[in-house]
Design a protein around this motif. Structure first.
Motif, PDB file in Angstrom:
ATOM      1  N   ASP A  87      -6.308   6.109  -7.780  1.00 16.00           N
ATOM      2  CA  ASP A  87      -6.357   4.557  -7.521  1.00 16.00           C
ATOM      3  C   ASP A  87      -7.345   3.647  -7.999  1.00 16.00           C
ATOM      4  N   ALA A  88      -6.981   3.065  -9.189  1.00 19.72           N
ATOM      5  CA  ALA A  88      -7.980   2.627 -10.056  1.00 19.72           C
ATOM      6  C   ALA A  88      -8.811   1.496  -9.343  1.00 19.72           C
ATOM      7  N   VAL A  89      -8.119   0.854  -8.278  1.00 14.27           N
ATOM      8  CA  VAL A  89      -8.728  -0.436  -7.641  1.00 14.27           C
ATOM      9  C   VAL A  89      -8.975  -0.292  -6.404  1.00 14.27           C
ATOM     10  N   GLY A  90      -8.459   0.845  -5.839  1.00 18.18           N
ATOM     11  CA  GLY A  90      -8.608   0.948  -4.361  1.00 18.18           C
ATOM     12  C   GLY A  90      -7.507   0.341  -3.436  1.00 18.18           C
ATOM     13  N   ALA A  91      -6.380   0.061  -4.293  1.00 15.83           N
ATOM     14  CA  ALA A  91      -5.445  -0.651  -3.425  1.00 15.83           C
ATOM     15  C   ALA A  91      -4.708  -0.080  -2.337  1.00 15.83           C
ATOM     16  N   PHE A 145       6.972   3.022   0.716  1.00 15.43           N
ATOM     17  CA  PHE A 145       6.641   4.330   0.409  1.00 15.43           C
ATOM     18  C   PHE A 145       8.189   5.040  -0.153  1.00 15.43           C
ATOM     19  N   ILE A 146       8.893   5.027   0.719  1.00 16.04           N
ATOM     20  CA  ILE A 146      10.227   5.650   0.471  1.00 16.04           C
ATOM     21  C   ILE A 146      11.017   5.394  -0.770  1.00 16.04           C
ATOM     22  N   ALA A 170      -6.217   1.735  -0.221  1.00 17.90           N
ATOM     23  CA  ALA A 170      -7.181   1.722   0.995  1.00 17.90           C
ATOM     24  C   ALA A 170      -7.287   0.122   1.532  1.00 17.90           C
ATOM     25  N   VAL A 171      -7.416  -0.872   0.457  1.00 21.27           N
ATOM     26  CA  VAL A 171      -7.572  -2.201   0.963  1.00 21.27           C
ATOM     27  C   VAL A 171      -6.562  -2.722   1.653  1.00 21.27           C
ATOM     28  N   HIS A 172      -5.226  -2.377   0.890  1.00 28.72           N
ATOM     29  CA  HIS A 172      -4.108  -3.272   1.187  1.00 28.72           C
ATOM     30  C   HIS A 172      -3.266  -2.107   2.359  1.00 28.72           C
ATOM     31  N   GLY A 173      -3.133  -0.929   1.966  1.00 25.34           N
ATOM     32  CA  GLY A 173      -2.373  -0.094   2.687  1.00 25.34           C
ATOM     33  C   GLY A 173      -3.010   0.461   4.056  1.00 25.34           C
ATOM     34  N   TYR A 174      -3.923   0.954   3.969  1.00 29.11           N
ATOM     35  CA  TYR A 174      -4.796   1.312   5.119  1.00 29.11           C
ATOM     36  C   TYR A 174      -5.092   0.099   5.960  1.00 29.11           C
ATOM     37  N   GLY A 186       0.664  -1.296   0.108  1.00 28.98           N
ATOM     38  CA  GLY A 186       0.051  -0.029  -0.097  1.00 28.98           C
ATOM     39  C   GLY A 186       0.745   1.208   0.064  1.00 28.98           C
ATOM     40  N   GLY A 187       2.211   1.279   0.770  1.00 28.07           N
ATOM     41  CA  GLY A 187       2.869   2.382   0.918  1.00 28.07           C
ATOM     42  C   GLY A 187       3.562   2.550  -0.591  1.00 28.07           C
ATOM     43  N   ALA A 188       3.924   1.503  -1.344  1.00 27.50           N
ATOM     44  CA  ALA A 188       4.380   1.552  -2.537  1.00 27.50           C
ATOM     45  C   ALA A 188       3.403   1.987  -3.516  1.00 27.50           C
ATOM     46  N   VAL A 189       2.090   1.765  -3.400  1.00 28.04           N
ATOM     47  CA  VAL A 189       1.211   2.096  -4.349  1.00 28.04           C
ATOM     48  C   VAL A 189       0.921   3.838  -4.436  1.00 28.04           C
ATOM     49  N   LEU A 190       0.985   4.047  -2.960  1.00 25.95           N
ATOM     50  CA  LEU A 190       0.624   5.531  -2.683  1.00 25.95           C
ATOM     51  C   LEU A 190       2.019   6.400  -3.401  1.00 25.95           C
ATOM     52  N   ALA A 191       3.136   5.908  -3.211  1.00 30.92           N
ATOM     53  CA  ALA A 191       4.364   6.554  -3.700  1.00 30.92           C
ATOM     54  C   ALA A 191       3.952   6.844  -5.267  1.00 30.92           C
TER      55      ALA A 191
END
Lengths: 464, 71
Positions: free
Chosen positions: A359-363, A413-414, A365-369, A198-203
């Motif tokens: 975020d096309a699939v809510g990744a 993320f980083i 949210a589902v995985h990160g948060y 999730g952190g990676a997706v956000l980045a």
């Protein structure tokens, strides 16, 4: 193998992990269906290949260095010690191939390593490789329809074969420093797989930007509906199915107390979690289904019956329980599985509106948060319980879990943000605007149409 | 202090029973589980009623024909 009981135990364990690998493969069938269903027709093949090719790329790199990282980096290194010996996991070790137990010091195969790993190395490696591919694949769906495949595959290696397995070494290994010092407990990888992904997706999303047309001129988001809701939901169903294998693969199916350095007294053999602490397959079966059910029921309510979010909330429900599903009561798992997806769902739309992230699939949210909250909640729910059977380890506690969850999210993320910025600076992250508009399958579709026209014309000419 | 009573695994497992946290709250958990289940049905029926009522008012002849043709 010293006697028939030992032989039976080893071969049972070998077969057990082999089965989990096969079941886990369904996760990737599900990911492909899900992503293709969520993308528009003009982007199907590109979307499919982007996701599918993560399987071979992460598998090869996980063989070359990922498995070694898991066993060698348990101390940081530099936090609780140096690099740990992991000869059996070096890609040139004879134990990383067909082997029947004989020691061979000249080739670096000690008797102890040979006894433990000769039959189990391949299936353990494969189970972890599947975890790795899953972690990488989570990123794929969020960035559909505008990311370059080459960029994704580089990020897939970064997360799938380096960062996630480093965090697993720290927080998902019987000897990991986060387990020792923080009392980190994450039995079914909510933090070590989902929060980091999730952190990676956000980045990536921050650097990549939204799909063309996603936001109106006034900044409000447009819905870009999946072209095939059926395919999306069946894909998520398959991910649930594969998740059974994932859960089973997080356990040691049978182990004697003497094999846990005699820390557990008595003669009762047991199933353990990844930290070698006792649990049972019944416990995780109760809790998997109850947290899934809590998530689906809550998702149905919070999304007002939206199929995509009902299924996604089911997945988020399982992730929400995953940090502690080895120990929760099933109704606790259900309630946690119901509450967390509601928070994740609200956060998804808040972040979308506030930060214009697509975020096309809510990744995230589902995985990160979902993964982050799962670890934090486990810190409270399991407060004071032993994180390991070994003496001297910190007990499970809220502060250690919060720090652990932050480490997991940041490890995704980083480095991903840095790599995405570098890729972007070389114009390697996003497809050109013109290509995005006509669709990423443009050339393939043109060639397809031409081939169809050609062959049908030829066949028509044969009709007298 | 430990939420399941275990502070060490240096025990004989044949003597260990339940290991979930907050043992003794089973009745409360079952009541919460029942409330969640029944509450879900109440919400769902209300939502479905509202949805069907809304669809019924929107379903004029032209829309009906269009959706019949869509199959």
């Amino acid at each position: 193998m010293g006697d028939n009981l030992s032989a039976l135990t080893v071969i049972f364990t070998e077969f057990y992990y082999w089965m989990t690998v096969v079941i886990m493969f369904l996760i990737h069938v599900g990911f492909c269906m899900y992503e293709v269903g969520a993308s528009r027709r003009k982007n199907h093949l590109h979307t499919l290949l982007k996701n599918t090719m993560a399987i071979p790329i992460v598998t090869v790199t996980f063989y070359l260095f990922g498995w070694y990282i898991y066993s060698a980096f348990v101390n940081g290194p530099g936090i609780t010690g140096g690099l740990a010996a992991a000869d059996f996991a070096e890609p040139w070790s004879p134990l990383m191939a067909a082997h029947l137990q004989g020691a061979d010091p000249a080739l670096g195969v000690s008797a102890a390593d040979a006894a433990l790993w000769h039959r189990l190395n391949g299936v353990f490696w494969a189970a972890f490789a599947l975890f790795s591919i899953t972690t990488a694949s989570i990123i794929s769906g969020a960035i559909i329809e505008r990311a370059r495949v080459g960029a994704f595959w580089i990020i897939a290696v970064l997360i799938g074969s380096v960062m996630w397995i480093l965090d697993a070494s720290w927080g998902w290994h019987p000897l990991g420093w986060m387990v020792k010092l923080l009392g980190y407990h994450d039995a079914y990888a909510a933090g070590v797989v989902h929060a980091i992904a999730g952190g990676a997706v956000l980045a990536v999303l921050i650097v990549l930007g939204p799909r063309l047309g996603k936001f109106r001129a006034d900044g409000t988001p447009r819905d870009i509906p999946p072209h095939n809701v059926w395919l999306v939901t069946i894909g998520l169903f398959l991910i649930y199915t594969g998740f059974w294998g994932f859960y089973a693969a997080c356990n040691i199916p049978i182990i004697s107390t003497t094999a846990i350095a005699g820390q557990i007294t008595g003669d009762t053999w047991t199933t353990t979690n990844i930290y070698l602490a006792p649990t049972s397959l019944s416990a995780i079966t109760f809790n998997f289904l109850m947290s899934l059910s809590g998530g689906m029921m809550a998702g149905y309510v919070i999304s007002k019956g939206d199929a995509f979010w009902t299924y996604s909330a089911g997945l988020c429900g399982v992730i929400a329980g995953s940090a502690g599903n080895d120990l929760y009561h099933p109704i606790q798992a259900m309630l946690i599985g119901a509450i967390v997806p509601c928070i994740a769902y609200k956060m998804h739309y808040w972040v979308e509106r506030r930060f214009k992230l697509d975020d096309a699939v809510g990744a995230v949210a589902v995985h990160g948060y979902g993964g982050f909250l799962s670890v934090v909640i486990a810190g409270f729910m399991l407060w004071g319980q032993p994180s390991s059977p070994y003496e001297g380890y910190a007990h499970i506690n809220p502060l250690g879990s919060i720090i652990g969850a932050v480490i997991m999210f940041a490890l995704g993320f980083i480095p991903t943000y840095i790599v995405a910025r570098i890729l972007n600076s070389f114009d390697l992250l996003r497809v050109p605007k013109e290509v995005e508009l006509v669709g990423l399958d443009f050339a393939t579709n043109e060639a397809y149409d031409a081939a169809v026209a050609d062959v049908t014309a030829a066949e028509r000419a044969m009709v007298k | 202090m430990s939420t399941n009573g275990m502070t060490s695994w240096a025990v004989d497992l044949k003597d260990v029973g339940a290991i979930y946290p907050f043992q003794g709250s089973e009745t409360l958990l079952v009541i919460l589980g029942l409330a969640f289940w029944i509450g879900w049905h109440i919400w769902q029926i209300r939502h479905e009623n509202a949805e069907l009522k809304s669809e019924k008012t929107r379903a004029n002849a032209e829309r009906s024909r269009k959706h019949i043709d869509r199959y």
